[in-house]
Structures are given as structure tokens and as C-alpha cells.
Scaffold this active site. Sequence first.
Site, mmCIF file in Angstrom:
data_model
loop_
_atom_site.group_PDB
_atom_site.id
_atom_site.type_symbol
_atom_site.label_atom_id
_atom_site.label_comp_id
_atom_site.label_asym_id
_atom_site.label_seq_id
_atom_site.Cartn_x
_atom_site.Cartn_y
_atom_site.Cartn_z
ATOM 1 N N THR A 176 33.919 -2.816 -1.374
ATOM 2 C CA THR A 176 34.449 -3.270 -2.666
ATOM 3 C C THR A 176 33.645 -4.482 -3.133
ATOM 4 O O THR A 176 34.099 -5.615 -3.034
ATOM 5 C CB THR A 176 35.947 -3.612 -2.521
ATOM 6 O OG1 THR A 176 36.603 -2.486 -1.910
ATOM 7 C CG2 THR A 176 36.588 -3.862 -3.868
ATOM 8 N N HIS A 177 32.441 -4.222 -3.659
ATOM 9 C CA HIS A 177 31.572 -5.348 -4.021
ATOM 10 C C HIS A 177 31.992 -5.986 -5.356
ATOM 11 O O HIS A 177 32.709 -6.974 -5.384
ATOM 12 C CB HIS A 177 30.111 -4.896 -4.090
ATOM 13 C CG HIS A 177 29.535 -4.514 -2.755
ATOM 14 N ND1 HIS A 177 29.553 -5.358 -1.666
ATOM 15 C CD2 HIS A 177 28.906 -3.389 -2.331
ATOM 16 C CE1 HIS A 177 28.972 -4.772 -0.642
ATOM 17 N NE2 HIS A 177 28.567 -3.573 -1.011
ATOM 18 N N ASP A 178 31.504 -5.431 -6.456
ATOM 19 C CA ASP A 178 31.667 -6.135 -7.736
ATOM 20 C C ASP A 178 33.120 -6.325 -8.180
ATOM 21 O O ASP A 178 33.440 -7.362 -8.790
ATOM 22 C CB ASP A 178 30.843 -5.428 -8.830
ATOM 23 C CG ASP A 178 29.348 -5.532 -8.549
ATOM 24 O OD1 ASP A 178 28.952 -6.294 -7.634
ATOM 25 O OD2 ASP A 178 28.569 -4.852 -9.241
ATOM 26 N N THR A 234 33.451 -8.765 0.528
ATOM 27 C CA THR A 234 33.347 -7.464 -0.169
ATOM 28 C C THR A 234 33.228 -6.303 0.817
ATOM 29 O O THR A 234 33.710 -5.206 0.542
ATOM 30 C CB THR A 234 32.172 -7.432 -1.165
ATOM 31 O OG1 THR A 234 30.923 -7.453 -0.466
ATOM 32 C CG2 THR A 234 32.232 -8.589 -2.139
#
Length: 314
Positions: free
Chosen positions: A245-247, A197
Site C-alpha cells: 500500500t504505497h501511495d 507502506t
Amino acid sequence: MPHKIIFDTDPGVDDAMALLFALKSPEIEVLGLTTVFGNSNVEATTRNALNLLDFAGRPDIPVAKGAGVPLVIPPHPTGEFVHGDDAMGNIGWHAQTNPNMHVVEQHAAQFIVEQVMSNPGQITLVPVGPLTNLALALQLEPRIAKHVKEVVMMGGSVLHAGNVSPLAEANVHNDPHAAALVFRAEWPITMAGLDVTEAVQMNAAYFDELAAGGNRFGGFIRRVVAFYQQFHVDWYGMPDGEVHTHDPSAIAYLIDPSIYVGQQWPVTVPTDGPAIGATIADRRLRFWQSPKVNCLMQVDGDRLRALYKMRIRA
Ligand code: BDR
Ligand code: CA
């Protein structure tokens, strides 16, 4: 057949980005949202979940409110310093935008148990917040582990430095006992952690592209992300309005797993000491017998950004 998902979430700017991505993707059918503390208290994250569904024109999707505190440890401070006072980039979401929307009466953990047990082998759990609701659901009904199709989570880190301690990622660190239970259960888990991420960034020019031509979803994302961008400037010194860009990564994996390379390792979560909340992988496959986790370790960032943009603007 689309993936039938329960999105377990603490919205949260990047949770919102992930939810809109899922709602715009034909490969995914969102059966329900379950909410948890994390980026704010659970009252605020639940309000944001309802407001996001209202914004997206999907007030029909059920929302079940879940855990407000971790299983064992005292709660850490919630994440308003990352996501804004309303946890949605300070756009003023301090009340419901549609007062006619209501949460279902079930607790999130009961909702998960009921959905999984009545649809055996069909449901994918997508937790992108602390893992408390999943752990509570496992405690209520351990057989859900056998009946879930898979778990695709955002959280943890194998090789990347932590984001809330030298070793730990926020979602796992917020409830390490819950995460330890989730990693011990015999269900297939894919972990989109900081290894992938943080490897993909979206910058200011990209958010302009999402919003170009008055695109409604893209415009909303550009608006809510501004506070989150400033956090990334202050915390990580990112120069061009980039955010991690985690979730959205958990959703991207479900839509197109070929964007990622995963490795199968047992994962353990320490529940005390300096490594509390870390996700330690047995990369020699020698020391631990616990179930193997599909740890995502490489990602094609260009393909992820192209997919995200195509779906948000569709
Ligand atoms: C995770 O923590 C939260 O702030 C984000 O929403 C994401 O789920 C990243 O560590
Ligand atoms: Ca989240």
C-alpha cells in the site's frame, strides 16, 4: 477545514488508488495535479492523470505537466514492468479518454510556486513520485519552503530494505539530487516510506470487497490492480494477490494521522555510490543538524484498510 493539496504524481496503479481515495475524502480538497516521470514517461503519466480525473467526474481539477527527467543523473528505465505498458494495468489507456481536457500552460514547478505563494500557509504538497517537481519549485522560489503548510510524501525507507536497490526506494532513487534538495529545505516533511507502506497489504479478497455490488470506483481499482498483483507475485512471491500500500498511505496519513506513529529524525540522501537514493536517518539525533523529518515507522494496517474501503465505497 479540509487539507488543500497539490498531488504530485506519476500514475501509476497505486497513484490512481491514492487519487481516488483523496477525491472521495471530505478531509481533502485536491487543488491540482502535477505530473512527473517515474512509473512511465511524463507524457503517459500526464495522460493517465487526465484520464483519472475524467473517470472520477472531476475534469475541473487542473493538471500541470512536470519533469520528464531527473535533475542530474541519466533516467533509470521507467516502471511499465510494474504498472503495465499504459502504466495503468494494461487497460488500454494509450490515448486520452476525453480529448477536450487539457493540461494548464504552466510547468508543474511554476504551478506549485504560484499556488503556494498565493495561498501562504495553506497548501500541503503530496508528492508520490520522484521529487523532481518539488526540487524545481524550490529552485524557482526558495520561499515556498516557508509558505507551504506541510509536505507529505510517499517515498524513502528508514529501516526497510529498498525496493530498487538494497537500500533505496524507487521514488527517491529515481531522482536522488531532487530528494536531497527537498530534505535540506526548511519545511515540515512527513515521509511515508517502505517502513509503513510495505507493512500494509491489500489482497485479492479485499479488492473483491471494494468492487462488490458493482461499486464503480472499487471495480475500477480491482481492474487496474491485476497487473500490479502479478508483479507482486513474480517479485515478492505474494500468494494471495497482495499488493503493498504505497501511495494511498500518504493520503491516509493526511486523513487520520493517528493510524501512524512517526519519529523525528534528520534525513540525508546520498547522490552517488552504492547507497545512492537511500534515505539515511540520524536515529541517534547526534550527527546531523539538518531539518527533522517525521518518519512514519508504525502503522495500524486494519484501520488503514477499513478507512480506504469506507471511502472508496462511499
Ligand atoms: C513508489 O514507486 C512507484 O512505483 C509507486 O507508484 C510508488 O510511488 C513505491 O516505491
Ligand atoms: Ca507513485
